[in-house]
Design a protein around this motif. Structure first.
Motif, mmCIF file in Angstrom:
data_model
loop_
_atom_site.group_PDB
_atom_site.id
_atom_site.type_symbol
_atom_site.label_atom_id
_atom_site.label_comp_id
_atom_site.label_asym_id
_atom_site.label_seq_id
_atom_site.Cartn_x
_atom_site.Cartn_y
_atom_site.Cartn_z
ATOM 1 N N ASN A 184 30.465 32.683 34.539
ATOM 2 C CA ASN A 184 30.820 32.058 35.812
ATOM 3 C C ASN A 184 29.539 31.750 36.592
ATOM 4 O O ASN A 184 28.733 32.638 36.843
ATOM 5 N N ASN A 244 42.631 33.273 50.390
ATOM 6 C CA ASN A 244 41.731 34.001 49.487
ATOM 7 C C ASN A 244 40.698 33.051 48.907
ATOM 8 O O ASN A 244 40.788 32.621 47.751
ATOM 9 N N GLY A 265 33.392 28.401 39.783
ATOM 10 C CA GLY A 265 32.363 28.942 38.890
ATOM 11 C C GLY A 265 32.753 28.947 37.433
ATOM 12 O O GLY A 265 31.894 28.855 36.553
ATOM 13 N N ALA A 274 44.393 44.162 45.253
ATOM 14 C CA ALA A 274 43.632 43.635 46.374
ATOM 15 C C ALA A 274 43.389 42.146 46.110
ATOM 16 O O ALA A 274 43.504 41.681 44.988
ATOM 17 N N PRO A 275 43.089 41.405 47.163
ATOM 18 C CA PRO A 275 42.938 39.958 46.968
ATOM 19 C C PRO A 275 41.615 39.616 46.303
ATOM 20 O O PRO A 275 40.799 38.888 46.833
ATOM 21 N N ASP A 276 41.384 40.164 45.137
ATOM 22 C CA ASP A 276 40.132 39.969 44.421
ATOM 23 C C ASP A 276 40.461 39.456 43.039
ATOM 24 O O ASP A 276 41.581 39.592 42.574
ATOM 25 N N MET A 277 39.483 38.900 42.366
ATOM 26 C CA MET A 277 39.724 38.631 40.963
ATOM 27 C C MET A 277 39.537 39.940 40.226
ATOM 28 O O MET A 277 38.820 40.818 40.662
ATOM 29 N N ASN A 301 49.848 39.411 42.509
ATOM 30 C CA ASN A 301 48.870 38.432 42.975
ATOM 31 C C ASN A 301 49.334 37.529 44.099
ATOM 32 O O ASN A 301 48.528 36.839 44.712
ATOM 33 N N ASP A 341 44.700 35.815 32.254
ATOM 34 C CA ASP A 341 45.229 34.670 32.995
ATOM 35 C C ASP A 341 44.261 33.499 32.999
ATOM 36 O O ASP A 341 44.400 32.602 33.807
ATOM 37 N N SER A 342 43.280 33.503 32.121
ATOM 38 C CA SER A 342 42.305 32.429 31.969
ATOM 39 C C SER A 342 41.293 32.404 33.102
ATOM 40 O O SER A 342 40.378 31.596 33.072
ATOM 41 N N ASP A 343 41.438 33.251 34.091
ATOM 42 C CA ASP A 343 40.474 33.272 35.184
ATOM 43 C C ASP A 343 39.310 34.207 34.846
ATOM 44 O O ASP A 343 39.491 35.234 34.199
ATOM 45 N N THR A 344 38.118 33.804 35.280
ATOM 46 C CA THR A 344 36.885 34.470 34.885
ATOM 47 C C THR A 344 36.199 35.034 36.102
ATOM 48 O O THR A 344 35.838 34.300 37.009
ATOM 49 N N ILE A 360 35.592 40.449 47.564
ATOM 50 C CA ILE A 360 34.538 39.445 47.501
ATOM 51 C C ILE A 360 34.152 39.031 48.913
ATOM 52 O O ILE A 360 34.945 39.142 49.845
ATOM 53 N N GLY A 361 32.908 38.571 49.089
ATOM 54 C CA GLY A 361 32.518 37.947 50.349
ATOM 55 C C GLY A 361 32.102 38.915 51.433
ATOM 56 O O GLY A 361 31.808 38.494 52.544
ATOM 57 N N THR A 421 33.465 36.662 38.681
ATOM 58 C CA THR A 421 32.069 36.379 38.992
ATOM 59 C C THR A 421 31.169 37.558 38.656
ATOM 60 O O THR A 421 29.961 37.474 38.835
ATOM 61 N N MET A 427 44.980 44.125 39.375
ATOM 62 C CA MET A 427 44.505 43.316 40.479
ATOM 63 C C MET A 427 45.537 43.338 41.576
ATOM 64 O O MET A 427 46.588 42.722 41.468
#
Lengths: 408, 408
Positions: free
Chosen positions: A56, B322, B331, A188-191, A403, A227-230, A123-124, A232, A186
């Protein structure tokens, strides 16, 4: 409250002590919780290191630094922060990581570049330096802990602690490999971030160690998808303390190199499967095997197209032998395939061949297979020799609940 | 029973009659249902045709044949079968399509290649020739019907009938464009197939007509995604009857070509949006706008990565601002991006800039925006001039219910 995944193993496995590896945990209180959330692994002088990191491009400071650090080949310590991923936090996040590296390096009398840091969580939000400093100070002087305690502490929304071990004969020594991983829960609102750490007491030169890890990762951590999400922050590190006393391995031709690699690969695969078994909302563990592709790379792309297809994943959740969705996923992969040669299998039963449903197809054994926890899908493209296996889980209401139903 | 999508328009729009286009429907009873499921569109002699088709390599016979037929440039009829996609049925499926082409051609006294056929529904079952023959015979002699009846008849699991219209001045004539589309409802164990048909009374040479359709499709039907899965049967056809009496358009330089293209594009975009608004389980219509990419192509790939991310789609379903998940999706797209330049927007409010949360960020207007039916996400990569917009819907429990809870 998180309920333990129905696909979880019965218990945390018995992992051997690895000479030169000392585990400690502490409370940094990165979130409003009363649990250990900072893991400190002390590694004996002379430990070599290898690493693989997320692709990523919006990666965290930890990943940016880690990529540079592994080039040095030496590791003396690992710190893992849970509850704050420190991703997308700019220079402030980077300063927090450098503070941790400096603090541990001072304690151990090593170079900061030998201190590896990972973070996972929200994140953030820059990792708070004061909490990190106090947490690290507590961890540096804490009593050593078990593998299971460390595996629990690196976790965030995991529903079970994940560990695996193997051993190998290298020269006249038995060497051990043990690893822990977190990921795929998952809430929390995180990846979901996957962080994996593998340790061996074998002596291995850094270049060979990196080759072993990169090769092992291809068929394990890089062959799973939820879920195909990667993330960071995805990171896998492999540390070799050299305490087993074997002559240091520097080449694949050295006696025992293949055996050690096999042990590392076994641990990596076991850990990767456990990540899938903790996939959000997972009720089925799915193996997708593609054969007959024009190349292994092509086979893997087709396998991932199947494994990432929401329509295939929901069909398996519904225990529905919907081979049409598998055909669709093969066709959309953008890889060479011939509709009129394609064959599709559930479990060991071929349901379609040569572009047609199999004559006299009996759904009974297929339906029985799909009712189980472990489901196997096969696609034979009958074009060449390329093959690949990937693993995923089904897509259920649980995934949506985890999610979507949560508000940050 | 299917409930009408909450994102559906209030009613089917008023579409003008298109001179040279006659619509008829009939019951072929491809499934055990009592509804019209066969649509027959008769087109005046001299009608030109253009088409775009699925890129799925496991496509149906209808798609294989259609790709060849459009090269002829002439269309006299369209048959649409609903309830059976005839996909993955080998030579038997192809024979059924050829039978339909022959039957209609004989009736009209035209070449079979001028008869276009589409099918949508269950996969792996050859279209029954006897039902098709009787259904076509009934349709050929049926009374003409309305646009809405035709739009309902091509539908399978759609929760509402979809149509759109526009007009343009070409030379001294007003020409009309009207279209219907089906897609994105999915309850039977099939992939959702998108079938779209656009008709105009303008006179347009086939080569220019194909350019207009291909160009219009890029920013409409090829810029929407519900679940990243691609049907084996997706088809969009554009017919121009030439009955408006304008001098035939043959080049983009001809007066009125741009105006006609704008009308075609407007109809294509309206129909494409309606497909998204009928996405399985959709509760939000989402526009994803990417700017500042190194090229338009790169921007579109980033936008699709965001639009297809299950984590982004579930966050919107949960009305959760989010932005970390949007960063993750940017990314993972594999396109040039710089974490420390990236900016993310919900609605008109920038929530992150330069790789950091915006100072003093007030979530109130963002939360209000996310509570609405129509949600806009923006990502500015600040690397170049490339931009793209794609549309999708959120991922909800409804999607899982439709696609997993059903057993075939």
């Amino acid at each position: 409250m998180i309920t333990r995944s129905p696909l979880a193993p019965a218990a945390f496995p018995a992992l051997p002590a690895i000479a030169g590896v000392t585990l400690r945990v502490a409370r940094a209180r990165y979130k409003e919780w009363d649990r250990c959330d900072l893991t400190y692994v002390e590694l004996a002088p002379g430990t070599t290191v290898a690493g693989v990191f997320t692709r990523n491009v919006c990666c965290s400071s930890e990943v940016e630094l880690g990529r540079e650090q592994v080039k040095g080949g030496a590791g003396r310590a690992l710190i893992v922060n849970a509850g704050n991923s420190n991703a997308f936090t700019g220079y402030r996040g980077r300063e927090a990581v450098e503070q941790i590296m400096g603090q541990v390096a001072e304690h151990l009398g090593c170079a900061p570049q030998e201190v590896f840091v990972s973070s996972t969580g929200v994140i953030g939000v820059p990792l708070p330096k004061d909490k990190a400093r106090a947490g690290v100070a507590a961890a540096l002087t804490a009593a050593p802990c078990s593998w299971e305690a460390a595996a629990e502490t690196i976790g965030t929304t995991d529903t079970f602690a994940k560990g695996a071990a193997a051993s190998a004969i290298v020269g006249d020594r038995t060497v051990h490999v043990a690893g822990i991983v977190k990921g795929s829960g998952m809430i929390a609102p995180d990846m979901a971030t996957m962080l994996g750490y593998i340790f061996t007491d074998a002596a291995v030169a850094p270049a060979l160690l990196q080759e072993m890890l990169s090769r092992a990762t291809g068929g394990s951590f890089n062959s799973i998808t939820v879920d195909s999400d990667t993330s960071t922050s995805d990171t896998v590190l492999l540390f070799a303390t050299g305490q087993a006393g074997n002559p240091a391995l520097a080449s694949w031709d050295d006696a025992g190199a293949d055996a050690l690699y096999a042990a590392i690969r076994q641990v990596a695969l076991d850990l990767a499967h456990q990540v899938v078994r903790d996939g959000e909302g997972a009720s089925k563990f799915i193996e997708v095997r593609v054969t007959g592709a024009v190349s292994d790379e092509s086979a893997k792309r087709v396998a991932l197209a199947i494994a990432n297809s929401p329509l295939v994943k929901t069909a398996i959740a519904g225990e529905d032998a919907n081979w049409g969705r598998v055909v669709m996923a093969v066709g959309k992969a953008g890889e060479p395939a011939d509709r009129d040669r394609l064959a599709i299998r559930f479990g060991d039963v071929w349901v379609a061949k040569d572009g047609l449903p199999v004559d006299g197809y009996d759904e009974t054994p297929v339906a029985a297979h799909l009712k189980g926890r472990d489901v196997r899908i096969g696609a034979d493209l009958r074009l060449g020799e390329g093959c690949a296996t990937v693993w995923t889980c089904d897509l259920t209401h649980g995934y949506i609940s985890i999610n979507a139903d949560y508000r940050s």
